[in-house]
Design an enzyme around this catalytic site. Sequence first.
Site, PDB file in Angstrom:
ATOM      1  N   CYS A 162      80.452  49.519  51.323  1.00 62.76           N
ATOM      2  CA  CYS A 162      79.126  50.037  50.962  1.00 62.76           C
ATOM      3  C   CYS A 162      79.154  51.564  50.880  1.00 62.76           C
ATOM      4  CB  CYS A 162      78.082  49.598  51.980  1.00 62.76           C
ATOM      5  SG  CYS A 162      76.410  50.169  51.562  1.00 62.76           S
TER       6      CYS A 162
ATOM      7  N   LYS B  22      86.165  43.641  52.714  1.00 62.80           N
ATOM      8  CA  LYS B  22      85.866  44.117  51.363  1.00 62.80           C
ATOM      9  C   LYS B  22      85.927  45.639  51.403  1.00 62.80           C
ATOM     10  CE  LYS B  22      82.535  43.678  47.552  1.00 62.80           C
ATOM     11  NZ  LYS B  22      82.226  45.074  47.259  1.00 62.80           N
TER      12      LYS B  22
END
Length: 484
Positions: free
Chosen positions: A108, A147
């Site tokens: 993010c 991720k």
Amino acid sequence: MPKLRGEAFWRETLRSAHYVVAPMVDQSELAWRLLSRRHGAQLCYTPMLHAQVFLRDANYRRENLYGEACPEDRPLIVQFCANDPEVFVQAALLAQDYCDAIDLNLGCPQMIAKRGHYGAFLQEEWDLLQRMILLANEKLSVPITCKIRVFPDIDKTVKYAQMLEKAGCQLLTVHGRTKEQKGPLAGVASWEHIQAVRKAVNIPVFANGNIQCLSDVEECIRKTGVHGVMSAEGNLHNPALFEGRNPLVWEMAEEYLEIVQKYPCPLSYVRAHLFKLWHHTLQVYQQLREELAKVKTLEGIVDVNRELKLRCQEEIANQKEGEKPKEGLPFFHWICQPYIRPGPKERCKENGASGTEKGVRGKRTLEEEEDGNSELLSKNKQKKKLRNPNKSFDPSLKPKYAKCDQCGNPKGNKCVFNMCRGCCKKRAFKETADCPGHGLLFKTKYERSLSWQHSQRGIQSPEMSRRGEVEVGETVVLKEAGDS
């Protein structure tokens, strides 16, 4: 059963998934995941969940995972953002029975992630990440996945991926952009970085970035050799992307709204999905765009969707033979298709040469405003300016506050310790001191307490006095008897 790892985990638990729906905050909820699965998606992620909130708040757990348990929604990976190994693992332990793996969000790039110290802003803290993944790999009954975003340097990205694999990561999703590449500055994702990671690790790798249609998925797998491809914005604008179809928008919208009626979610999620699905059509029918923004019930959203459908069908009925899509679109606006995010130059052209038009501007970068470098005002500041035309937001005109000696926050003007209230309270309590400037009177209250206790010792009730006299008399009599 023993925990599956690496390739075995991808083949057996994830059923060799090639088509993956990305974790998207407030956008990959159960209803949307079920819609995507109906149209080709083989694996879905939950929205990013905050580990600390998930751990302490039962309502948060119920609303974001427990209440969404559904047999059709598997395989499923739950994604957390976290920066503390113990908190991350404790949250994951509460979630592991409802999913097939736990994913740590290291991708993010948003400002909220910078403030909260998670996501892509942990990618330089390798020791912390190793501890988080090692502990999760040891304690959890399901695999741990990650991720990530890439570094500008391919070699550093490869070492980063190898470090995560060594720590215990069983599957890696690589978004081929750096944390600086976001919004208008997103640009093209680097498949070269993804290919290098795929060759360097022995665990399954998913690619993320540049996916707008099924041919992009196939090309990405061919060029990078990854096990699967993840889509975010492409999936939001066309949930049938993995089927290789471009259906009519109202077909997808109506199907989604039917699922929402069975599996409810916040109205803001539903509205956001329809804004994405109808994106190109809402540029044509601006009035309906405003109605969709204002509507406050699911029934109202269904009505707006029906009106958009009728407008499009009317437009189709009046369409001339050989007419082509406008605005350079590959398809007519009522067909699901990709949305190409405009770059900084295109955005400036949309909003005027200087990036502003009639006092309204495009979305600003929070970093610029926080640093005081932006000459443009946010919408909230524009509203304040309308209410008070003389108000100035020039940072140079703001009063300069003296800083707390302890933490650097503004100190109290009359604080005897030259500290902010929080630091002052701790010191005053520790030293049993007063600070009239902050209204802290630890010393005064302590002295009053001692004075009161002293006064209580000097006061004796009449009954206690008489009892004392009797006790003394008895003692004297007994003593005399003993002497005789």
